[in-house]
Design an enzyme around this catalytic site. Structure first.
Site: not given
Ligand code: C5P
Length: 230
Positions: A61-63, A69, A119, A180
């Site tokens: 949830l990347k707080l 909070t 990213t 990828r």
């Molecule tokens: O569909 P995809 O492979 O791009 O999903 C990447 C997942 O990683 C997503 O759920 C995204 O919220 C998460 N994420 C990201 N970059 C970050 C942290 C988390 O893409 N720095």
């Protein structure tokens, strides 16, 4: 490699889709990552439903909020005993230390993971929001802050794994999205690499979402990812 490091990002608003996909891919993944899209539609009930698969859970949830909070929210998250959960390192040392102390008080085994730079950012887009320097430099600084505050690991793109590994060795776990294979669509990710290379560079956990969940056969796609790192 003993444990499967692939966590599949189940980014959907539909619990039935999540259930179907996890059912198909369970033998080929090491865990399930549930993020904002899933949580804001399927809620706690959704998390409880997915927990029945007994796969390690990554509640992402990347707080990012004021320390009080974030601490109270983290306490709720830790009650689900996820293997990983995320906070933004840019929330600052006060926020991070409160969370690390809470984890100790509760005797929790959950790994607290700090998000460095998303990213989906590149050098141009970080400047647009007033952050100076390069993505690399910022990832380096934020990783050091996470380490100093006692966090268990960080999230970075495949491009920064080697630098973080070189600096912190196994003292910080490295969680890497933006994975990828050559034939996959990059979607909105700007800093991508194959699963095999990310592991070679030193990633502990790789997060793969759409290349598996949007594939014609999620099961085959997950199996191909799994085979590619064996
Ligand atoms: O569909 P995809 O492979 O791009 O999903 C990447 C997942 O990683 C997503 O759920 C995204 O919220 C998460 N994420 C990201 N970059 C970050 C942290 C988390 O893409 N720095």
């Amino acid at each position: 490699m003993t444990k499967n490091p692939i966590y599949c990002a189940i980014d959907t608003s539909c619990i039935d889709d999540a259930d179907r996909i996890i059912n198909e891919i369970a033998p080929h993944i090491g865990g399930v990552k549930l993020g904002l899209e899933f949580f804001t539609s399927c809620g706690i009930k959704g998390i409880e439903k997915i927990a029945k698969y007994k796969l390690p859970l990554f509640i992402d949830l990347k707080l990012y909020d004021i320390p009080n909070t974030v601490k109270k929210t983290l306490e709720n998250i830790l009650s689900y005993n996820p293997t990983y959960t995320t906070l933004h390192v840019s929330g600052g040392s006060h926020m991070l230390k409160e969370c690390v102390n809470l984890k100790k008080e509760l005797n929790s085994n959950t790994n607290l993971i700090g998000v460095t730079m998303l990213t989906s950012f590149d050098n141009e887009s970080i400047n647009e929001i007033g952050i100076s320097g390069t993505v690399n430099k910022n990832v380096k600084n934020l990783s050091a802050l996470a380490f100093d505050c006692g966090m268990d690991g960080i999230v970075c793109s495949p491009m920064e794994i080697r630098k973080v590994k070189e600096t912190f060795g196994s003292k910080l776990k490295i969680v890497v999205p933006g994975i990828r294979n050559q034939t996959d669509n990059a979607d909105d990710q700007k800093r991508t690499l194959s699963a095999k290379k990310a592991i070679e560079f030193g990633a502990d956990i790789i997060v793969v979402g759409r290349p598996i969940t949007s594939a014609a056969s999620p099961r085959n796609a997950a199996e191909i990812f799994h085979q590619s790192i064996k």
